[in-house]
Design a protein around this motif. Sequence first.
Motif, mmCIF file in Angstrom:
data_model
loop_
_atom_site.group_PDB
_atom_site.id
_atom_site.type_symbol
_atom_site.label_atom_id
_atom_site.label_comp_id
_atom_site.label_asym_id
_atom_site.label_seq_id
_atom_site.Cartn_x
_atom_site.Cartn_y
_atom_site.Cartn_z
ATOM 1 N N TRP A 1 0.826 -1.204 0.000
ATOM 2 C CA TRP A 1 0.000 0.000 0.000
ATOM 3 C C TRP A 1 0.864 1.261 0.000
ATOM 4 O O TRP A 1 0.550 2.252 -0.658
ATOM 5 C CB TRP A 1 -0.929 0.000 1.209
ATOM 6 N N LYS A 2 1.982 1.211 0.716
ATOM 7 C CA LYS A 2 2.887 2.355 0.739
ATOM 8 C C LYS A 2 3.506 2.593 -0.636
ATOM 9 O O LYS A 2 3.657 3.741 -1.065
ATOM 10 C CB LYS A 2 3.998 2.106 1.775
ATOM 11 N N PHE A 3 3.857 1.514 -1.332
ATOM 12 C CA PHE A 3 4.439 1.668 -2.669
ATOM 13 C C PHE A 3 3.416 2.223 -3.650
ATOM 14 O O PHE A 3 3.740 3.094 -4.467
ATOM 15 C CB PHE A 3 4.942 0.304 -3.144
ATOM 16 N N ILE A 4 2.181 1.748 -3.584
ATOM 17 C CA ILE A 4 1.161 2.160 -4.547
ATOM 18 C C ILE A 4 0.717 3.598 -4.320
ATOM 19 O O ILE A 4 0.431 4.332 -5.274
ATOM 20 C CB ILE A 4 -0.047 1.200 -4.480
ATOM 21 N N THR A 5 0.668 4.042 -3.066
ATOM 22 C CA THR A 5 0.138 5.377 -2.764
ATOM 23 C C THR A 5 1.216 6.380 -2.365
ATOM 24 O O THR A 5 0.932 7.573 -2.267
ATOM 25 C CB THR A 5 -0.900 5.289 -1.633
ATOM 26 N N GLY A 6 2.432 5.930 -2.097
ATOM 27 C CA GLY A 6 3.475 6.830 -1.612
ATOM 28 C C GLY A 6 4.094 7.687 -2.700
ATOM 29 O O GLY A 6 3.914 7.453 -3.899
ATOM 30 N N LYS A 7 4.834 8.701 -2.281
ATOM 31 C CA LYS A 7 5.533 9.587 -3.212
ATOM 32 C C LYS A 7 6.902 9.002 -3.564
ATOM 33 O O LYS A 7 7.493 8.283 -2.772
ATOM 34 C CB LYS A 7 5.706 10.978 -2.581
ATOM 35 N N PRO A 8 7.425 9.335 -4.733
ATOM 36 C CA PRO A 8 8.723 8.786 -5.149
ATOM 37 C C PRO A 8 9.878 9.449 -4.418
ATOM 38 O O PRO A 8 9.755 10.564 -3.896
ATOM 39 C CB PRO A 8 8.762 9.099 -6.643
ATOM 40 N N GLY B 1 10.777 4.642 -2.058
ATOM 41 C CA GLY B 1 9.796 5.537 -2.658
ATOM 42 C C GLY B 1 8.625 4.788 -3.266
ATOM 43 O O GLY B 1 8.683 3.586 -3.530
ATOM 44 N N GLY B 2 7.522 5.519 -3.505
ATOM 45 C CA GLY B 2 6.321 4.939 -4.080
ATOM 46 C C GLY B 2 6.022 5.497 -5.459
ATOM 47 O O GLY B 2 6.807 6.256 -6.034
ATOM 48 N N VAL B 3 4.849 5.132 -5.983
ATOM 49 C CA VAL B 3 4.452 5.544 -7.331
ATOM 50 C C VAL B 3 3.052 6.144 -7.337
ATOM 51 O O VAL B 3 2.397 6.162 -8.386
ATOM 52 C CB VAL B 3 4.524 4.341 -8.307
ATOM 53 N N GLY B 4 2.583 6.626 -6.200
ATOM 54 C CA GLY B 4 1.240 7.180 -6.117
ATOM 55 C C GLY B 4 0.963 8.299 -7.110
ATOM 56 O O GLY B 4 -0.036 8.253 -7.853
ATOM 57 N N PRO B 5 1.810 9.345 -7.176
ATOM 58 C CA PRO B 5 1.555 10.427 -8.135
ATOM 59 C C PRO B 5 1.578 9.954 -9.581
ATOM 60 O O PRO B 5 0.812 10.452 -10.414
ATOM 61 C CB PRO B 5 2.697 11.413 -7.853
ATOM 62 N N MET B 6 2.447 9.012 -9.908
ATOM 63 C CA MET B 6 2.514 8.504 -11.280
ATOM 64 C C MET B 6 1.249 7.741 -11.658
ATOM 65 O O MET B 6 0.726 7.860 -12.771
ATOM 66 C CB MET B 6 3.721 7.586 -11.461
ATOM 67 N N LEU B 7 0.725 6.961 -10.710
ATOM 68 C CA LEU B 7 -0.509 6.231 -10.965
ATOM 69 C C LEU B 7 -1.673 7.192 -11.157
ATOM 70 O O LEU B 7 -2.510 7.015 -12.055
ATOM 71 C CB LEU B 7 -0.789 5.271 -9.805
ATOM 72 N N PHE B 8 -1.715 8.232 -10.331
ATOM 73 C CA PHE B 8 -2.756 9.249 -10.474
ATOM 74 C C PHE B 8 -2.646 9.961 -11.817
ATOM 75 O O PHE B 8 -3.646 10.152 -12.522
ATOM 76 C CB PHE B 8 -2.643 10.263 -9.335
ATOM 77 N N ASN B 9 -1.427 10.331 -12.203
ATOM 78 C CA ASN B 9 -1.230 11.029 -13.478
ATOM 79 C C ASN B 9 -1.615 10.151 -14.668
ATOM 80 O O ASN B 9 -2.098 10.663 -15.685
ATOM 81 C CB ASN B 9 0.229 11.471 -13.609
#
Length: 285
Positions: free
Chosen positions: A42-49, A56-64
Amino acid sequence: MTSKSTDRLATIYFWASGVVIMLLLAWFLVRILGDGLPQLSWKFITGKPQEIMAGGGVGPMLFNSFYILFLSLLFSLPIGIGAGIYLTIYAKQNRFTDFIRISVEALSSVPSIVFGLFGFLLFVNLMGLKFSIIGGSATLALLNLPVLVRVTEESLRSVPDSYWEASLALGSTRWQAIRKVLLPAAMPSLITGITLVAGRALGESAILIYTAGLSVSRFFPDWNPLTMGETLAVHLWYVQSEAIVPDAKQIAKGSAALLLIVVLVFNLAIGIPSRILQKRLSGGK
């Protein structure tokens, strides 16, 4: 060779081809998901890089990824479907319309990186949008347009002529027949085509490298279309080629698995209801 032997050989060949394709797909899924699923959390999917530190995570990239997809479809669907309706219903069969169809087919085969360079020159430089979500969405819409035009035209042509003739015979105008008869009848095929276009857009990277950039906003989620918008596919390319974080390989494996899952779920979420709708419209046959 008798016809029965020919039929048997053809049956064996097509079954073998289908099995080979299924095995290749299974190997692809096992390889990508087997390496990537352990990295997902969950931290990887929603976190910031992170640029330097690990974790780091990929939350902003997934949103974009979804934000750019939504904006690109918002731009391309009205124009693509409208152009398909025009070519099918209103346009006369002459050299000009034949030239339009040939041009559309030619554009659909242009490599995506060419669209990316065009978007970089037009939206990033000439229009002054710089690297931004809106520039990437507009360029991605250009990539989708030729396919949407052809999908719309073929979907409308697949509707029996009797539907159109019966609607006009009952006193409908052309627009009423299109809106209330043709489009609902062609909707399953249209949804399938739009799903394929959207799935391709979710995994697109070459276009967005040149137009949306390789960075994300400090705020998450950021709805400002003028900010840079690195997507999940672009991030996957970036961490594999230029990232300096110590866990770049783990991030790449997790990003690949997440992107694959997102595309599969997105296609199934739209494709299955489309098939059900198609069966209902065809009378359950």
